[in-house]
Design an enzyme around this catalytic site. Structure first.
Site, PDB file in Angstrom:
ATOM      1  CG  ASN A   1      40.358  35.620  37.638  1.00  0.00           C
ATOM      2  OD1 ASN A   1      39.177  35.870  37.396  1.00  0.00           O
ATOM      3  ND2 ASN A   1      40.731  34.768  38.585  1.00  0.00           N
TER       4      ASN A   1
ATOM      5  CE  LYS B   1      40.934  36.733  41.598  1.00  0.00           C
ATOM      6  NZ  LYS B   1      41.646  36.468  42.827  1.00  0.00           N
TER       7      LYS B   1
ATOM      8  CG  HIS C   1      40.957  30.668  40.853  1.00  0.00           C
ATOM      9  ND1 HIS C   1      40.828  31.058  42.158  1.00  0.00           N
ATOM     10  CD2 HIS C   1      41.767  31.581  40.258  1.00  0.00           C
ATOM     11  CE1 HIS C   1      41.525  32.181  42.342  1.00  0.00           C
ATOM     12  NE2 HIS C   1      42.107  32.517  41.201  1.00  0.00           N
TER      13      HIS C   1
ATOM     14  CD  GLU D   1      46.316  32.353  41.137  1.00  0.00           C
ATOM     15  OE1 GLU D   1      46.586  33.105  40.213  1.00  0.00           O
ATOM     16  OE2 GLU D   1      45.162  32.081  41.459  1.00  0.00           O
TER      17      GLU D   1
HETATM   18  P1  PGA Z   1      45.529  38.457  42.407  1.00  0.00           P
HETATM   19  O1  PGA Z   1      44.636  37.235  41.880  1.00  0.00           O
HETATM   20  O2  PGA Z   1      46.373  38.917  41.237  1.00  0.00           O
HETATM   21  O3  PGA Z   1      44.558  39.483  42.853  1.00  0.00           O
HETATM   22  O4  PGA Z   1      46.382  37.911  43.505  1.00  0.00           O
HETATM   23  C1  PGA Z   1      45.135  36.278  40.998  1.00  0.00           C
HETATM   24  C2  PGA Z   1      44.137  35.161  40.828  1.00  0.00           C
HETATM   25  O5  PGA Z   1      43.495  34.771  41.806  1.00  0.00           O
HETATM   26  O6  PGA Z   1      43.964  34.626  39.725  1.00  0.00           O
END
Ligand code: PGA
Length: 243
Positions: free
Chosen positions: A7, A9, A88, A160
């Site tokens: 991801n 982002k 999410h 998560e």
């Molecule tokens: P992170 O993000 O690995 O930076 O903690 C994971 C996500 O939000 O999907």
């Protein structure tokens, strides 16, 4: 089959992400790992190679039409997108996405033959088990009840916890085991389904060694660490070694 979902982002600009795409092309070499890249939407068109699967970080609740700024399932699908992230916690919290929006998005994804990747997890660090279980149970049943029977088996679930995202903190292995067990149990008992259940939240090239020992996990979602090609390659190789 294990899943490795990246991801990205809202990170990277065009030149940087063009290079990134070239660098990740040769990571995947194992058909037992479904390697899914979710780039920022403006750059989806740069990810048209066959060495990975393409995911979108979001999908519109609407179909094509007069919806300024939206990216519809039909449009994403025409860019070879096969997976869509929904629910999410960043979208739930920062953009006030509620369950009805999430359900609409899942329906749109299905309609365009894309698989929804649905995120669940408790919001605070409170490790009170019955409290966390209640939240997970609600998040699961609200969504699955709305999905027609024959489409349910295409759902992918990601556990998560909010407090583990981008913080460098992860639950203990026994906490992850307990949660994943609970999620799988609910899905089996209530819906007679065995869906892939993944873990996400501060996964990196160092803690992946420990995390893969949680045998019932079907894979991982990686945010921050997927931005670095070499870190991502290491994570892939470690998962591969453990299959
Ligand atoms: P992170 O993000 O690995 O930076 O903690 C994971 C996500 O939000 O999907």
């Amino acid at each position: 089959m294990k899943y490795l979902i990246c991801n990205l982002k809202a990170n990277k600009l065009k030149d940087d992400i063009t290079l990134y795409e070239e660098n990740i092309r040769n990571i995947a070499d194992d058909s037992n790992i479904e390697f899914i890249i979710c780039p920022p939407t403006p750059f989806l068109y740069l990810f048209q190679n066959n060495n990975y699967k393409l995911g979108s970080q979001d999908v519109s609740q609407f179909s094509n039409g007069s919806y300024t700024g939206e990216n519809t399932a039909e449009q994403l699908s025409s860019l070879k997108v096969k997976y869509v992230l929904v629910g999410h916690s960043e979208r739930r919290n920062l953009l006030n996405e509620d369950e009805s929006a999430i359900i609409n998005k899942i329906k749109k994804a299905y309609h365009s033959h894309m698989r929804p990747i649905y995120f669940i997890g408790e919001q605070n660090t409170s490790k009170e088990e019955s409290e966390a279980n209640k939240i997970l149970e609600r998040q699961i049943s609200h969504i699955i009840n709305e999905v027609p029977d024959y489409k349910r088996e295409k759902l992918i679930i990601v556990y998560e916890p909010l407090w583990a995202i981008g913080t460098g903190l992860t639950p203990t292995l026994s906490e992850i085991t307990t949660r994943i067990n609970f999620i799988k149990k609910i899905i089996k008992e209530y819906y007679d389904l065995s869906l892939p259940v993944l873990y996400g939240g501060s996964v990196n090239e160092n803690n992946i060694d420990e995390l893969i020992t949680v045998g019932m996990l079907d894979g991982f979602v990686v945010g921050g660490s997927s931005l670095e090609t070499e870190a991502l390659r290491k994570i892939y190789k470690k998962i591969q070694k453990n299959i």
